[in-house]
Design a protein around this motif. Structure first.
Motif, PDB file in Angstrom:
ATOM      1  N   VAL A  41      71.497 130.160 121.349  1.00 37.01           N
ATOM      2  CA  VAL A  41      72.718 129.373 121.159  1.00 37.01           C
ATOM      3  C   VAL A  41      72.807 128.889 119.705  1.00 37.01           C
ATOM      4  N   LEU A  42      71.677 128.408 119.223  1.00 33.72           N
ATOM      5  CA  LEU A  42      71.669 127.890 117.851  1.00 33.72           C
ATOM      6  C   LEU A  42      72.019 128.975 116.846  1.00 33.72           C
ATOM      7  N   GLU A  43      71.546 130.158 117.127  1.00 32.88           N
ATOM      8  CA  GLU A  43      71.824 131.267 116.221  1.00 32.88           C
ATOM      9  C   GLU A  43      73.333 131.536 116.174  1.00 32.88           C
ATOM     10  N   ALA A  44      73.932 131.615 117.351  1.00 31.34           N
ATOM     11  CA  ALA A  44      75.379 131.846 117.413  1.00 31.34           C
ATOM     12  C   ALA A  44      76.107 130.703 116.700  1.00 31.34           C
ATOM     13  N   PHE A  45      75.615 129.506 116.870  1.00 25.05           N
ATOM     14  CA  PHE A  45      76.261 128.355 116.244  1.00 25.05           C
ATOM     15  C   PHE A  45      76.177 128.470 114.724  1.00 25.05           C
ATOM     16  N   ARG A  46      75.002 128.822 114.225  1.00 22.79           N
ATOM     17  CA  ARG A  46      74.841 128.908 112.766  1.00 22.79           C
ATOM     18  C   ARG A  46      75.691 130.019 112.192  1.00 22.79           C
ATOM     19  N   GLU A  47      75.897 131.066 112.985  1.00 25.07           N
ATOM     20  CA  GLU A  47      76.753 132.177 112.506  1.00 25.07           C
ATOM     21  C   GLU A  47      78.229 131.894 112.778  1.00 25.07           C
ATOM     22  N   GLN A  48      78.516 130.716 113.268  1.00 24.54           N
ATOM     23  CA  GLN A  48      79.878 130.278 113.591  1.00 24.54           C
ATOM     24  C   GLN A  48      80.578 131.197 114.600  1.00 24.54           C
ATOM     25  N   LYS A  49      79.796 131.778 115.493  1.00 20.51           N
ATOM     26  CA  LYS A  49      80.409 132.582 116.559  1.00 20.51           C
ATOM     27  C   LYS A  49      80.720 131.649 117.723  1.00 20.51           C
ATOM     28  N   TYR A  50      81.660 130.759 117.478  1.00 28.18           N
ATOM     29  CA  TYR A  50      81.907 129.686 118.438  1.00 28.18           C
ATOM     30  C   TYR A  50      82.452 130.198 119.772  1.00 28.18           C
ATOM     31  N   ASP A  51      83.184 131.303 119.702  1.00 27.19           N
ATOM     32  CA  ASP A  51      83.755 131.813 120.956  1.00 27.19           C
ATOM     33  C   ASP A  51      82.689 132.312 121.926  1.00 27.19           C
ATOM     34  N   ILE A  71      76.990 132.321 126.215  1.00 25.25           N
ATOM     35  CA  ILE A  71      75.532 132.354 126.031  1.00 25.25           C
ATOM     36  C   ILE A  71      74.869 131.213 126.807  1.00 25.25           C
ATOM     37  N   CYS A  72      75.441 130.026 126.716  1.00 29.87           N
ATOM     38  CA  CYS A  72      74.872 128.889 127.440  1.00 29.87           C
ATOM     39  C   CYS A  72      74.786 129.209 128.926  1.00 29.87           C
ATOM     40  N   LEU A 127      71.337 122.964 126.735  1.00 27.85           N
ATOM     41  CA  LEU A 127      72.338 124.014 126.991  1.00 27.85           C
ATOM     42  C   LEU A 127      73.586 123.408 127.638  1.00 27.85           C
ATOM     43  N   LEU A 128      73.340 122.507 128.582  1.00 30.85           N
ATOM     44  CA  LEU A 128      74.483 121.866 129.245  1.00 30.85           C
ATOM     45  C   LEU A 128      75.285 121.026 128.245  1.00 30.85           C
ATOM     46  N   LEU A 129      74.577 120.348 127.363  1.00 30.54           N
ATOM     47  CA  LEU A 129      75.264 119.506 126.384  1.00 30.54           C
ATOM     48  C   LEU A 129      76.109 120.366 125.445  1.00 30.54           C
ATOM     49  N   MET A 130      75.534 121.483 125.011  1.00 36.11           N
ATOM     50  CA  MET A 130      76.273 122.355 124.112  1.00 36.11           C
ATOM     51  C   MET A 130      77.492 122.938 124.820  1.00 36.11           C
ATOM     52  N   ARG A 131      77.292 123.395 126.045  1.00 38.54           N
ATOM     53  CA  ARG A 131      78.415 123.989 126.770  1.00 38.54           C
ATOM     54  C   ARG A 131      79.493 122.929 127.035  1.00 38.54           C
ATOM     55  N   GLY A 132      79.050 121.754 127.461  1.00 36.84           N
ATOM     56  CA  GLY A 132      80.008 120.671 127.722  1.00 36.84           C
ATOM     57  C   GLY A 132      80.802 120.328 126.474  1.00 36.84           C
ATOM     58  N   ILE A 173      71.476 129.371 131.188  1.00 35.67           N
ATOM     59  CA  ILE A 173      71.280 128.419 132.287  1.00 35.67           C
ATOM     60  C   ILE A 173      71.017 129.175 133.587  1.00 35.67           C
ATOM     61  N   ASP A 174      71.749 130.277 133.785  1.00 38.26           N
ATOM     62  CA  ASP A 174      71.646 131.012 135.051  1.00 38.26           C
ATOM     63  C   ASP A 174      70.411 131.900 135.118  1.00 38.26           C
ATOM     64  N   GLN A 175      69.899 132.257 133.949  1.00 37.12           N
ATOM     65  CA  GLN A 175      68.878 133.300 133.900  1.00 37.12           C
ATOM     66  C   GLN A 175      67.551 132.876 134.515  1.00 37.12           C
ATOM     67  N   TYR A 176      67.200 131.643 134.252  1.00 33.85           N
ATOM     68  CA  TYR A 176      65.867 131.235 134.692  1.00 33.85           C
ATOM     69  C   TYR A 176      65.964 130.184 135.774  1.00 33.85           C
ATOM     70  N   ASP A 177      65.258 130.434 136.837  1.00 32.36           N
ATOM     71  CA  ASP A 177      65.237 129.451 137.915  1.00 32.36           C
ATOM     72  C   ASP A 177      64.468 128.216 137.469  1.00 32.36           C
ATOM     73  N   SER A 178      63.386 128.470 136.824  1.00 38.95           N
ATOM     74  CA  SER A 178      62.530 127.349 136.458  1.00 38.95           C
ATOM     75  C   SER A 178      62.651 127.079 134.958  1.00 38.95           C
ATOM     76  N   ILE A 179      63.880 127.027 134.503  1.00 32.61           N
ATOM     77  CA  ILE A 179      64.116 126.807 133.081  1.00 32.61           C
ATOM     78  C   ILE A 179      63.576 125.433 132.672  1.00 32.61           C
ATOM     79  N   ASP A 180      63.064 125.384 131.492  1.00 29.41           N
ATOM     80  CA  ASP A 180      62.542 124.132 130.957  1.00 29.41           C
ATOM     81  C   ASP A 180      63.636 123.065 130.988  1.00 29.41           C
ATOM     82  N   ILE A 181      63.329 121.936 131.554  1.00 26.27           N
ATOM     83  CA  ILE A 181      64.363 120.915 131.770  1.00 26.27           C
ATOM     84  C   ILE A 181      65.009 120.479 130.465  1.00 26.27           C
TER      85      ILE A 181
END
Ligand SMILES: *[C@@H]1O[C@H](CO)[C@@H](O)[C@H](O)[C@H]1NC(C)=O
Ligand SMILES: *[C@@H]1O[C@H](CO)[C@@H](O)[C@H](O)[C@H]1NC(C)=O
Ligand SMILES: *[C@@H]1O[C@H](CO)[C@@H](O)[C@H](O)[C@H]1NC(C)=O
Ligand SMILES: *[C@@H]1O[C@H](CO)[C@@H](O)[C@H](O)[C@H]1NC(C)=O
Length: 571
Positions: free
Chosen positions: A255-265, A270-271, A289-294, A275-283
């Motif tokens: 996400v940070l990479e996309a942000f730095r490249e200004q690929k805002y769309d 990506i978020c 990710l939720l904050l960025m997406r929100g 979020i969906d990819q890992y069941d046991s994603i690091d909290i």
């Protein structure tokens, strides 16, 4: 925080429309304002005449008023006109004693007897019968009779206002607006209560249109410049301060990479994937990710989705406290956009209870307080924000500006002078902070020091030539200061060249075109602004402007030419 900034500046930049709204005594802009203003400035004698005329036929007392007898008694009581007259009089008498059914009976007879060339008398009788139906709350009959009266006499103010009121009551707001607009024009914008009614109908209609529009609206990503500024309004942004983990392809790093490249769309997508990819994603990753997406939902104006994401963070007690505080600030500003200050302040309080030392909270709450004209509270917040972030130019500027507003409010010349002098220290302390120059210029505008304000706007433009909003402000300053419309339009066009997503620019340009009587152009510009507006509040406001322009255009075609006043461009 540019989202609220726009609104804040629209309120505090004495836009002509806001000033006019104040003169009219109404809090929301009236697209009709200019004509009112033009007329209010006309010769005093014509105003006095109008004032007298408005007494009795104005909007205030017309609830159940009928038109009395004005023609002289005829010598020949047996002529149809004389009979019509007699019955009308009987109707009026019955009306006066509140015998409305009886009044209607006599008005029916009057209408039967009046010959068709007695247009004026017939119109009055229909209007009077409408008044009787009005008293009986038979609104469909009121509408019909007013329409008949207006067919006979299209400039009959009393019938226009009666039909407008009934249309408003029966939620037929567009027709109500047209009628009340026609009345405003015929009264030369001199009757306060008619203006207030126009304002009320416009607000209702704007709300209604906005609700319909928000459901099917396509979200638009703001400009890159806007997004950058938005993020920079948070000192302690927990997402951008993210430290890369070893595994760079996982979690938040993409996400940070996309942000730095200004690929805002791409950010939301990506978020969601992460979020969906890992069941046991690091909290901690998940919360970021939720904050960025929100945040991006917020920027797109997709409020429900933004609230969902932010709520998941806020309700999670295990989430990092910076993340929770940031989510609370963002939700608080969103609540302001849907006109819910109570919820907004609750969130700010909650944020403070989690981390009382976060300057961002006070900075943003200060802006909200300023928006609500809570100058004292805004001042306290800004002071606290600066205390916590002493090296931040924006915090310094906001504190100076609120000090100035407070001094201006208490009408102390020496305090105002001191606040202004203190403000100037900003240019030594933070020579590169655009916000310092903008707010300083804003202060000068508020103090009507226009020439100097223009100088400072020029300085900001030099420092941040891609900031569209500043050009719009400079254009508005021209209008206030010199009234030079061409120059104002030039500045605003520059704004749109920098950022063709500058909603504020289209809206302002549209307002100027309304003021020039260029209604068709204005409506087009408001449509462009609508496509870019993000919040229900903005959409409602723009719809009010657009609806006012549309009504004037229609009324201009409907009224007889010699009765139209102040509207150009309608033929
Ligand atoms: C209407 O006129 C009467 C006297 O002519 C005056 O007392 C009253 O204040 C006026 N009302 C308004 C609303 O101007
Ligand atoms: C309203 O007035 C019309 C015309 O007189 C009449 O036909 C109709 O029945 C009335 N409606 C009601 C609800 O009284
Ligand atoms: C433009 O500048 C003003 C003041 O410096 C700032 O408040 C605003 O957020 C900026 N707008 C954008 C889109 O960068
Ligand atoms: C209406 O707008 C056009 C440009 O769109 C301008 O050339 C024209 O002068 C305007 N009309 C008036 C009456 O100002």
């Amino acid at each position: 925080m540019p989202v609220a900034n726009n609104t804040a500046s629209a309120v505090s930049t004495s836009l002509p429309k806001w000033q006019l709204a104040l003169v009219v005594g109404a809090p929301v802009a009236l697209g009709l304002g200019y004509i009112y203003y033009k007329n209010a400035n006309q010769s005093k004698s014509s105003r006095d005449n109008k004032g007298k005329k408005a007494n009795g036929s104005g909007a205030g007392d017309k609830q159940i008023s009928i038109d009395g007898d004005t023609t002289k008694k005829s010598d020949k009581p047996e002529t149809p006109a004389a009979l019509g007259h007699k019955y009308k009089l009987l109707g009026n008498q019955a009306f006066g004693t509140r015998k409305y059914d009886e009044a209607i009976y006599y008005y029916n007879l009057a209408i039967e007897h009046f010959p068709s060339n007695e247009e004026d008398e017939l119109a009055k009788t229909y209007q009077n019968r409408a008044a009787a139906y009005d008293a009986l709350e038979n609104y469909s009959a009121v509408k019909e009779d007013c329409t008949k009266a207006l067919e006979l006499n299209p400039t009959y103010i009393k019938a226009l206002l009666r039909r407008a009121r009934v249309m408003e009551k029966t939620n037929n707001l567009e027709v109500a607006l047209e009628d009340v607009t026609a009345a405003c024009i015929l009264e030369r914008f001199m009757d306060q209560s008619t203006l207030l009614m126009a304002d009320r109908v416009l607000k209702q209609l704007g709300k209604q249109h906005a609700q319909e529009y928000m459901i099917k609206r396509t979200p638009v990503m703001p400009s890159k410049h806007f997004i950058k500024t938005y993020f920079s309004s948070f000192r302690s942004d927990p997402t951008l301060n993210h430290k890369s983990t070893d595994d760079d392809n996982k979690g938040f790093s993409r996400v940070l990479e996309a942000f730095r490249e200004q690929k805002y769309d791409d950010i939301i997508k990506i978020c969601t994937e992460e979020i969906d990819q890992y069941d046991s994603i690091d909290i901690s990753d998940k919360m970021k990710l939720l904050l960025m997406r929100g945040t991006f939902y917020l920027l797109l104006g997709q409020h429900d989705k933004a609230i969902d994401d932010l709520e998941m963070i806020i309700s999670n007690e295990e989430a990092d406290k910076d993340v929770r505080v940031n989510a609370l600030i963002k939700r608080a500003t969103m609540y302001m956009q849907v006109e819910n200050p109570e919820k907004s302040f609750t969130d700010f309080d909650k944020a403070i209870s989690i981390n009382p030392d976060c300057g961002d909270i006070y900075h943003h709450r200060g802006q909200v307080n300023l928006l609500l004209d809570h100058v004292e509270e805004a001042r306290a917040d800004s002071k606290m924000a600066l205390k916590l972030n002493p090296n931040v130019g924006i915090a310094f500027a906001q504190k100076c500006y609120t000090d100035y507003r407070f001094a201006a409010m208490s009408r102390s010349k020496s305090d105002v002078d001191k606040a202004m002098a203190d403000f100037e220290r900003a240019f030594e302390l933070f020579p590169d902070c655009c916000e310092c120059y903008t707010l300083y210029a804003q202060m000068l505008c508020d103090s009507q020091m226009y020439e100097k304000a223009d100088l400072y706007f020029a300085k900001v433009i030099e420092k941040d030539p891609m900031n569209a909003t500043i050009y719009v402000h400079r254009g508005l300053l021209q209008l206030q200061w010199t009234g030079n419309v061409e120059k104002a339009i030039n500045y605003i066009n520059k704004a749109l060249k920098c950022d063709d997503k500058c909603e504020f620019g289209y809206e302002t340009l549209g307002t100027i075109e309304v003021q020039r009587g260029n209604l068709t152009d204005a409506i087009e510009l408001f449509d462009k602004a609508l496509a870019l507006a993000r919040t229900a509040l903005e959409v409602t406001h723009i719809f009010s402007l657009k609806d006012a322009a549309k009504a004037q255009l229609k009324v201009g075609k409907r009224l007889p030419k010699n009765s139209i006043f102040g509207i150009q461009g309608v033929s």
